[in-house]
Design an enzyme around this catalytic site. Structure first.
Site, PDB file in Angstrom:
ATOM      1  N   ILE A  85       0.811  -1.294   0.045  1.00  0.00           N
ATOM      2  CA  ILE A  85       0.247   0.011   0.017  1.00  0.00           C
ATOM      3  C   ILE A  85       0.755   1.335  -0.042  1.00  0.00           C
ATOM      4  CG2 ILE A  85      -2.096  -1.293   1.003  1.00  0.00           C
ATOM      5  CD1 ILE A  85      -1.099   0.031   3.719  1.00  0.00           C
ATOM      6  N   LYS A  99       7.144  -4.353  15.987  1.00  0.00           N
ATOM      7  CA  LYS A  99       5.988  -3.670  16.481  1.00  0.00           C
ATOM      8  C   LYS A  99       5.203  -3.120  15.191  1.00  0.00           C
ATOM      9  CE  LYS A  99       6.929  -2.618  21.532  1.00  0.00           C
ATOM     10  NZ  LYS A  99       7.294  -1.494  22.494  1.00  0.00           N
ATOM     11  N   GLU A 108       1.230   3.403  11.330  1.00  0.00           N
ATOM     12  CA  GLU A 108       0.272   4.437  11.685  1.00  0.00           C
ATOM     13  C   GLU A 108       0.929   5.297  12.845  1.00  0.00           C
ATOM     14  OE1 GLU A 108      -3.946   2.518  11.470  1.00  0.00           O
ATOM     15  OE2 GLU A 108      -2.432   0.881  11.169  1.00  0.00           O
TER      16      GLU A 108
END
Ligand code: MOS
Length: 751
Positions: A462, A714, A718
């Site tokens: 993406i 992790k 975002e």
């Protein structure tokens, strides 16, 4: 094995698909060639509430080249309801005559050319039975209800009300965040092609197997007969998943007996896809005089559509940010005549952390305390709601590294006290966080005697650099060069991968690729120890590793990969599945049916898993015009193992830029009387250009997390955006003494 691999990750690597992307060789969904396509053009509603009375289609049908016009009258019954509220627009499209929101899809015109379809679409006449719409908060006729998230009740602990009443220092304020649209550069395209009973859908998707399952369910097809392809995605951010449009294009293609290609317009993207809902937040903080929180209360309100209870409930994250014995939270949804909102980069944290991190800054001024010190006083290694440890938490390391790089010590605490000529200078900071997720995944990996590997999984590029992180993981695990690994993603004929959401894909992919590569190593090593012509004959195969194109032993012996692989044939292939600890054994099968089954964040019993970061921002506000410039940003993040620091840097920086945008520029403006968006194009919907973006320094704070997952990854997709809006708002207050609690912060709000 995993300890060793963890230490091999982390070399900055250029994107392996970079050349393909910049030369145009990379095929995005609508670039995929199909034979003799017809073109679809959408007709969307011009009212926000009511019904379609009738269509007048004669003028449209008279346009040369028109093949078909789909409406609820001729195809409405042919698709089952669109998939639920899981980030997808669940308001109906062509199913019936009902209008739920402005810009709803009400007809699909199909023609030989795009131009004919568009001309005919403009000639479709609609008679509406119109009702007065309720647009947003405070509009007459909206309905407010407490939300219900599947995960359970909103976090609470102790007695927040009593603790607030008796707190030595009290702070209370209300904040708001506006509607925002991701509307990525690659439009919301769909191309459908049938081959007998088999349907191929070329459509940008963040969940290849989810798109496949959803379209199969909507059209009652055998999922084995549906293939979804999107090898590259031009931005998604939460907006590209299973959706109600695809079915109509598939039906259109069947009706006209040709592939059909839909390329919606930019402005249609504002109403046919999802968006970030507007929110309101009420925060109350109680503290001791030394700044220790004694009470934290946060209540949110989120706008959604009439039929959907979609909400993001960011209190699940904010309640866990700081040590505090008394916590109460609540979230409400407000039903309006709008399309169902959806996920948009850090969906819960972006609005809810704006409120909490603004309030923490305001509390720091009440206490006459440095805002970083206030966070230090309330830092904790234990999740204050669940009472279990964070898997790791390097928040203060992030603040300290960023503060020293930024020169935070030069800050004078009084608002308006720092000046450079006509410009008021302000420093602000905020915490960034994002829950760490991992999902099930499956992969096929092969290796040849020439030392080339091929990895295939239905993952998603993406824009984050997924091809490269997958290649790096396989290359390190197999002792190959990154350029010797070919990666296939974005095709539901490949083994399933969890949706690219919740920042899980790097961790999900790396673990399953590592597992497959370990199986390859084991087979190669086992064959070597059994072979009398190998230097490893009769030794322990567990001790053999694949390094630099060779099979190596502990004491320096080696055998070329060519020889070692050839013992098993020219090409060796394995299939592997990984179900992360804590997920049910059915996770792979569930995912293949389109269910989202990832785990992490606040859902684990043993640890709470978050990545943390710190944004430090300098703004300059012109003393007379109130023009606001962000002049410097230093952001530090600790997110466990970083697979590729080069693409990670871009992710963090891109997130910070979007946070700046969310602070100062972005707002989808609504005409409240008609419940219609007025700035639905990229000229009027403000986003930053290069001149708005200053030097952004990104610091990656080393962090080894043994508990979050075996490779300690992790996820970073975002976190970069989270808290940045608050850091800018806090800096604007420091510069001007004017607190803006309603985003975006535009110059007129400072006058
Ligand atoms: Mo994301 S908003 O989890 O694509």
């Amino acid at each position: 094995m995993q300890d060793k691999l963890r230490n091999l990750l982390g070399t900055a690597t250029s994107r392996i698909d970079g050349v393909a992307k910049v030369t145009g060789a990379a095929r995005f969904a609508s670039d995929e060639p199909v034979a003799n396509p017809a073109f679809a053009y959408l007709v969307t509603s011009t009212i926000a509430r009511g019904r379609i009375g009738s269509f007048e289609l004669d003028r449209a049908k008279a346009v040369g080249g028109v093949l078909d016009i789909l409406t609820h009258e001729n195809v409405g019954h042919q698709a089952k309801p669109a998939p639920g509220p899981d980030g997808n627009t669940s308001t109906t499209t062509l199913e019936d005559s009902r209008i739920w929101h402005d810009g709803q899809i009400i007809a699909v015109v199909v023609a030989d050319t795009y131009e004919s379809a568009r001309e005919a679409a403009n000639k479709v006449e609609v008679t509406y039975i119109s009702e007065s719409p309720s647009a947003t908060f405070d509009s007459e006729g909206t309905e407010t209800e407490p939300h219900s998230i599947e995960e359970g009740p909103d976090p609470r602990k102790g007695d927040a009300a009593a603790a607030f009443a008796s707190a030595a220092v009290k702070f209370e304020a209300r904040y708001s965040t506006p509607t925002q649209h991701h509307n990525p550069i690659e439009l919301f395209t769909t191309t459908c092609a049938w081959d007998g009973p088999k349907l191929t859908v070329y459509e940008p998707s963040q969940f290849m197997w989810g798109t496949k399952a959803a379209i199969a369910a909507r059209l009652s097809l055998d999922p084995d007969n549906v293939r979804a392809i999107s090898r590259y995605i031009g931005g998604a951010f939460g907006s590209k998943g299973p959706n109600p449009r695809t079915a109509w294009i598939a039906i259109a293609s069947k009706r006209v007996g040709r592939p059909v290609k839909l390329i919606p317009t930019r402005d249609q993207g504002f109403t046919i896809a999802t968006y970030r809902a507007e929110t309101r937040q009420h925060v109350k903080l109680g503290a001791t005089r030394s700044g220790k929180l004694t009470s934290l209360f946060q209540e949110g309100w989120e706008v959604t559509s009439r039929p959907s209870g979609y909400n993001v409930a960011g209190v699940d994250s904010t309640a866990r940010m700081y040590a505090c014995p008394n916590i109460a939270t609540a979230v409400n949804v407000v039903h309006a005549d709008r399309s169902t909102p959806g996920y948009m980069r850090a969906p819960p944290e972006t609005p809810y952390m704006f409120a909490l991190e603004s309030a923490m800054d305001e509390l720091a001024y009440e206490l006459k305390m440095d805002p970083i010190e206030l966070r230090r006083v309330n830092d904790t290694l234990t999740d204050p709601v669940a009472g279990i440890p964070f898997s790791s938490r390097s928040l203060m390391q992030c603040f300290d590294k960023a503060a020293s790089q930024f020169g935070w010590a030069k800050r004078t605490s009084q608002p308006g006290s720092m000046r450079d000529g006509d410009w008021l200078v302000g420093y602000g900071c905020a915490t960034a966080c994002y829950p760490t997720q991992i999902g099930p995944a499956a992969v096929r990996v092969s290796i040849t005697a020439e030392g080339k590997a091929v990895v295939g999984t239905a993952g998603h590029e993406i824009g984050t650099g997924a091809y490269t992180t997958v290649a790096i993981t396989a290359a390190r695990a197999l002792g190959l060069k990154v350029e010797d690994v070919t990666v296939h993603l974005g095709d539901s004929d490949l083994p399933p991968m969890m949706l690219a959401g919740g920042s899980n894909n790097a961790a999900s992919a790396a673990h399953v690729v590592a597992k497959a590569c370990e199986e390859l190593r084991r087979r190669i090593a086992d064959a070597a120890v059994k072979s009398s012509d190998s230097p490893f004959h009769g030794t322990n195969s567990d001790a053999l590793t694949l390094v630099d194109g060779e099979l190596k032993g502990l004491t320096g012996q080696s055998e070329g990969l060519t020889v070692a692989v050839r013992r098993l044939g020219h090409r060796l292939e394995v299939y592997a599945e990984n179900v992360p600890a804590g997920l049910p054994p059915t996770a792979i099968a569930d995912m293949a049916k389109g269910r989202v089954t990832m785990l992490g964040g606040t859902e684990r019993k043993d640890v709470t898993a978050f990545a943390f970061g710190a944004h430090l921002v300098e703004v300059r506000v012109h003393s007379r015009t109130r023009e606001i410039r962000v002049s410097r940003v230093v952001s530090a993040f600790a997110a466990g193992t970083i697979v590729n620091p080069k693409t990670a840097h871009s992710q963090f920086m891109g997130g910070a830029i979007w946070g700046l945008s969310s602070a100062l520029l972005e707002e989808t403006e609504l005409d409240v009387g008609t419940a219609r968006y007025v700035n639905r194009n990229l000229a009027d919907y403000l986003v930053p250009v290069n001149a708005d973006v200053p030097s952004i320094e990104v610091i990656m704070v080393p962090e080894q997390d043994e508990r979050v997952n075996p490779l300690g990854i992790k996820g970073i997709g975002e976190i970069g955006i989270v808290g940045m809006n608050a850091a800018v708002a806090n800096a604007v207050f420091h510069a001007t003494g004017k607190r803006v609690r309603d985003l975006p912060i535009r110059p007129e709000k400072l006058l």
